[in-house]
Design a protein around this motif. Structure first.
Motif, mmCIF file in Angstrom:
data_model
loop_
_atom_site.group_PDB
_atom_site.id
_atom_site.type_symbol
_atom_site.label_atom_id
_atom_site.label_comp_id
_atom_site.label_asym_id
_atom_site.label_seq_id
_atom_site.Cartn_x
_atom_site.Cartn_y
_atom_site.Cartn_z
ATOM 1 N N CYS A 92 0.708 -1.332 0.050
ATOM 2 C CA CYS A 92 0.008 -0.037 0.122
ATOM 3 C C CYS A 92 1.022 1.316 -0.168
ATOM 4 O O CYS A 92 2.177 1.255 0.316
ATOM 5 C CB CYS A 92 -1.210 0.124 1.247
ATOM 6 S SG CYS A 92 -0.107 -0.066 2.727
ATOM 7 N N SER A 93 0.162 2.230 -0.567
ATOM 8 C CA SER A 93 1.251 3.513 -0.556
ATOM 9 C C SER A 93 0.253 4.689 -0.286
ATOM 10 O O SER A 93 -0.916 4.876 0.021
ATOM 11 C CB SER A 93 1.577 3.299 -2.034
ATOM 12 O OG SER A 93 2.404 4.747 -2.443
ATOM 13 N N LYS A 123 -8.101 0.809 -5.686
ATOM 14 C CA LYS A 123 -8.236 1.922 -4.644
ATOM 15 C C LYS A 123 -8.683 1.495 -3.414
ATOM 16 O O LYS A 123 -9.558 0.872 -3.282
ATOM 17 C CB LYS A 123 -8.913 3.039 -5.359
ATOM 18 C CG LYS A 123 -8.981 4.326 -4.605
ATOM 19 C CD LYS A 123 -9.679 5.494 -5.164
ATOM 20 C CE LYS A 123 -9.722 6.653 -4.502
ATOM 21 N NZ LYS A 123 -10.426 7.851 -4.934
ATOM 22 N N GLY A 124 -7.782 1.778 -2.375
ATOM 23 C CA GLY A 124 -7.997 1.501 -1.052
ATOM 24 C C GLY A 124 -8.684 2.371 -0.119
ATOM 25 O O GLY A 124 -9.450 1.894 0.760
ATOM 26 N N ASP A 125 -8.597 3.498 -0.305
ATOM 27 C CA ASP A 125 -9.019 4.488 0.307
ATOM 28 C C ASP A 125 -9.021 5.933 -0.369
ATOM 29 O O ASP A 125 -8.463 6.218 -1.377
ATOM 30 C CB ASP A 125 -8.147 4.539 1.638
ATOM 31 C CG ASP A 125 -8.926 5.095 2.774
ATOM 32 O OD1 ASP A 125 -10.001 5.940 2.569
ATOM 33 O OD2 ASP A 125 -9.098 4.503 4.036
ATOM 34 N N ASN A 126 -9.704 6.890 0.307
ATOM 35 C CA ASN A 126 -9.825 8.291 -0.437
ATOM 36 C C ASN A 126 -8.583 9.254 -0.177
ATOM 37 O O ASN A 126 -8.366 9.797 -0.502
ATOM 38 C CB ASN A 126 -10.888 8.780 0.266
ATOM 39 C CG ASN A 126 -12.264 8.311 -0.611
ATOM 40 O OD1 ASN A 126 -12.308 7.721 -1.526
ATOM 41 N ND2 ASN A 126 -13.396 8.373 0.247
ATOM 42 N N SER A 127 -7.957 8.517 1.119
ATOM 43 C CA SER A 127 -6.565 9.180 1.501
ATOM 44 C C SER A 127 -5.652 8.071 1.153
ATOM 45 O O SER A 127 -5.685 7.060 0.751
ATOM 46 C CB SER A 127 -6.538 9.750 2.883
ATOM 47 O OG SER A 127 -7.053 8.650 3.802
ATOM 48 N N SER A 128 -4.449 8.274 1.842
ATOM 49 C CA SER A 128 -3.338 7.378 1.665
ATOM 50 C C SER A 128 -3.425 6.255 2.742
ATOM 51 O O SER A 128 -4.128 6.322 3.550
ATOM 52 C CB SER A 128 -2.035 7.773 2.139
ATOM 53 O OG SER A 128 -1.926 8.224 3.498
ATOM 54 N N VAL A 129 -3.206 4.949 1.956
ATOM 55 C CA VAL A 129 -3.475 3.728 2.680
ATOM 56 C C VAL A 129 -1.996 3.419 3.488
ATOM 57 O O VAL A 129 -0.889 3.515 2.837
ATOM 58 C CB VAL A 129 -3.668 2.591 1.742
ATOM 59 C CG1 VAL A 129 -3.993 1.088 2.630
ATOM 60 C CG2 VAL A 129 -4.877 2.640 0.816
ATOM 61 N N SER A 130 -1.960 3.330 4.841
ATOM 62 C CA SER A 130 -0.742 3.332 5.503
ATOM 63 C C SER A 130 -0.401 1.839 6.076
ATOM 64 O O SER A 130 0.686 1.829 6.558
ATOM 65 C CB SER A 130 -0.896 4.228 6.877
ATOM 66 O OG SER A 130 -2.260 3.873 7.597
#
Length: 678
Positions: free
Chosen positions: A144-145, A165-172
């Protein structure tokens, strides 16, 4: 073992350096340091096993790492032996290490060959990699990035198998379920994905800050109902700048989104290790390394909800002995901690990242606080195993001068030759030696020299003070430098500061720009100098947009507000000018006594004409005209005595007689008598 996040300048990035124990009995400990090097240490004898420097270690530093699971390593070794006729060794010697970089690429490093195994770059991430997870059953890697995507890689083909796409913001952070069918991902919220369909199975509320670690705690729920691979399992989550570790339970029948319990720690979690619980009766053991360098141990049986946060059963700290009366013990930070196979002892990694110390510590259930005294002053030189590593020490002659890497300006100042002190002058006199000269006496007095020296030191040491203040986060030292109003001094300081302090200075300026407006005016001068002088250096940074994102958003919001304020300012000016103009019109004086005087002056001119008419028309005298003339003459006498003095002398008697006649009623005199009197 779960690795801590990468050390970064981003204030919301996970703390600590990326590090992890190998899964085969914790034989090795891998650590990716801040200088871009990967070092692998032997846990048993604390020796440096290997050191690897990536080709792009300065532009693409390592942000996370993960060891391949033992099953996959054995499978990889078997396939290699079958495919190639070369002797590689037994399966437990095949160790693959996945490294995520700041530029979005993933490196696979082989500790057996001591070199890069392969590189995963095509079609992957466009920003820094935050977390890597190996699948335990197949040859897949999940990453993830900050670019909001999750990528599924194939280690055989080194290509992307799937990207979504994992999230609307960065995936941590990422974590794979024990059966390998589900995937946990975390950004601002936690999502549980079905790996086969890439669909979201469940949402969890998450934390208020980016999540830095995810771990499944239980293997199976051990319930009467058939197990579907995920229902009834517990998992753990820790976040940046959060002192609570939340525990969540996955349930298919109840879509509950909140945490069932939480563990409280003293600071942000950096490294987490735990022992998996195989059934309900077995407690979970948890070791949490915090940012302040302490280790907190928890032991709890997972049995549903718990309202109050649970405190640690034991806390471990390490400090120096502090020999002597004046020296005080100093804390030694703990970098990582992992449970041994017997679950009754702990492997602690402490010290600095360049030369860490690995020690096995036995756990006692009765102790609630353990403080270990260790002396690491002599452990600065690493013992390198030359048979395996490729690092060679060059042979140097005694005349060669070695330049030690360090921060520019941190050298000792050149001292002038010592001057004779007054005591030394007196001792020369007593011993009968040569008497000190006048120059030596004046030098010993040091007249008017101290002030000039302090001023010179204050101006030339600003770059050093600024660098030291940024490294130590000293508020007073930074205030002393940043509150100067001399523009030339600001330019010289920015010009002489080292390059590695440019980004921390920009972040400090960004923080101060959000404060009081008076300080923001000063910070704008510093910001202008930094951006103009170091523009060439800033343009070479690959993650400049990420580094200066907060500053850009701050400036953009200020500019938007400035436009609105300028519109409001213009409207206020229009209103004020209209109000002042209306007030001026009200203050204009209405016609007063001056207008009356002007009118009376015109009447006086008429009187003079009448008087001339009186003189010329003595024969046509009339009573009515006489009365009018007498009234006018009285008015003229009262108001214009100073103006018409000559007329008074000529016609004074005439006026008196006419007035007396009017008063006595004797106005029937003949005009001849009046002319005679004249």
């Amino acid at each position: 073992m779960a690795a801590g996040g990468g050390g970064s300048c981003d204030p919301l990035a996970p703390a600590g350096v990326p590090c992890a124990f190998s899964p085969d009995g914790q034989a090795y400990f891998a650590l990716a340091s801040n200088d871009g090097h990967l070092r692998v240490w032997e846990a048993a004898n604390n020796r440096l096993h290997q050191e690897y420097v990536p080709s792009a270690h300065l532009s693409g530093t390592c942000t996370c790492l993960a060891w391949a699971p033992a099953r996959l390593q054995a499978k990889e070794s078997h396939q290699r032996k079958k495919r190639k006729s070369e002797v590689i060794g037994t399966s437990d010697q095949v160790d693959l290490l996945a490294l995520g970089t700041a530029v979005g690429s993933i490196l696979l490093y082989s500790t057996v060959k001591g070199e890069l195994h392969s590189k995963l770059i095509s079609g992957g991430h466009e920003n820094r990699v935050n977390c890597i997870q190996w699948h335990q059953d197949n040859d897949c890697i999940y990453s993830c990035s900050d670019d909001k995507y999750i990528v599924e890689w194939s280690t055989q083909t080194c290509k992307v198998k799937c990207k979504w796409k994992g999230d609307n913001s960065s995936v941590s952070s990422l974590c794979i379920s024990p059966d390998g069918k589900m995937l946990l991902s975390a950004g601002r919220t936690i999502k549980l994905w079905v790996l086969e369909t890439k669909e979201v199975y469940r949402h969890f509320t998450g934390h208020s800050t980016p999540i830095s670690s995810l771990r499944f705690i239980t293997i199976r729920p051990n319930e009467s109902q058939p197990f579907d691979g995920i229902t009834g399992l517990y998992f753990l989550s820790g976040a940046v700048h959060d002192r609570l570790l939340n525990v969540w339970q996955v349930r298919s029948e109840n879509k509950e989104k909140s945490a069932v319990m939480s563990f409280t720690v003293t600071d942000e979690p950096v490294y987490i290790d735990l022992t998996l619980s195989e059934n309900k009766e077995e407690p979970v053991k948890l070791a949490v390394v915090c940012r302040d360098g302490q280790v907190h141990l928890f032991e709890h049986i997972l049995n549903g909800h718990c309202k109050k946060p649970l405190t640690s059963n034991c806390t471990i700290q390490i400090a120096t002995p502090g020999k002597g009366k004046k020296s005080t013990p100093k804390p030694i930070p703990i970098l990582a901690a992992g449970f041994c196979l017997d679950k009754t002892s702990l492997l602690l990694v402490y010290g600095n990242w360049f030369q860490p110390t690995i020690e096995r510590v036995a756990l006692n259930s009765k102790d609630t606080h353990i403080c270990l005294e260790r002396d690491i002053s002599n452990c600065w030189a690493p013992t390198v195993e030359t048979a395996i590593t490729k690092v060679r020490t060059p042979v140097m002659s005694s005349e060669a001068k070695v330049l030690v890497p360090g921060i520019p300006g941190h050298h000792a100042p050149i001292k002038p030759p010592p001057l004779l002190q007054p005591k030394e002058v007196e001792s020369k006199r007593k011993l009968g030696g040569n008497e000190a000269s006048i120059e030596e006496r004046l030098g010993a007095m040091d007249l008017d020299r101290k002030g000039r020296k302090d001023d010179l030191l204050q101006t030339t040491s600003f770059p050093v003070l600024l660098t030291q203040g940024l490294e130590s986060n000293d508020f007073e030292m930074l205030n002393k430098v940043l509150q100067t109003r001399n523009i030339n001094l600001i330019k010289k300081t920015v010009l002489r500061m080292p390059l590695h302090a440019v980004i921390p200075l920009l972040q400090e300026l960004t923080k101060r720009l959000q404060g009081h407006p008076n300080s923001a005016v000063l910070m704008v001068q510093w910001l202008k100098c930094v951006l103009t002088i170091h523009a060439s250096y800033l343009s070479t940074l690959p993650d400049l947009v990420h580094q200066l994102g907060t500053l850009y958003q701050l400036m953009e919001s200020r500019v938007k507000t400035f436009q609105k304020l300028s519109h409001l300012h213009g409207k206020l000016i229009l209103l004020i000018t209209q109000v002042t103009a209306s007030e001026k019109t009200k203050k204009v004086l209405s016609p007063g006594q001056k207008a009356k005087l002007v009118y009376e002056e015109e009447s006086s001119e008429e009187e003079s004409d009448d008087e001339i008419a009186e003189k010329d028309s003595d024969d046509n005298w009339d009573e009515d005209e006489e009365e009018k003339d007498s009234e006018k003459d009285e008015g003229v006498d009262e108001d214009n005595e100073d103006e018409d003095t000559d007329d008074k002398e000529e016609n004074g008697e005439d006026r008196d007689v006419s007035s007396e006649k009017e008063l006595n009623g004797d106005s029937d005199l003949d005009p001849e008598n009046e002319s005679e009197e004249e």
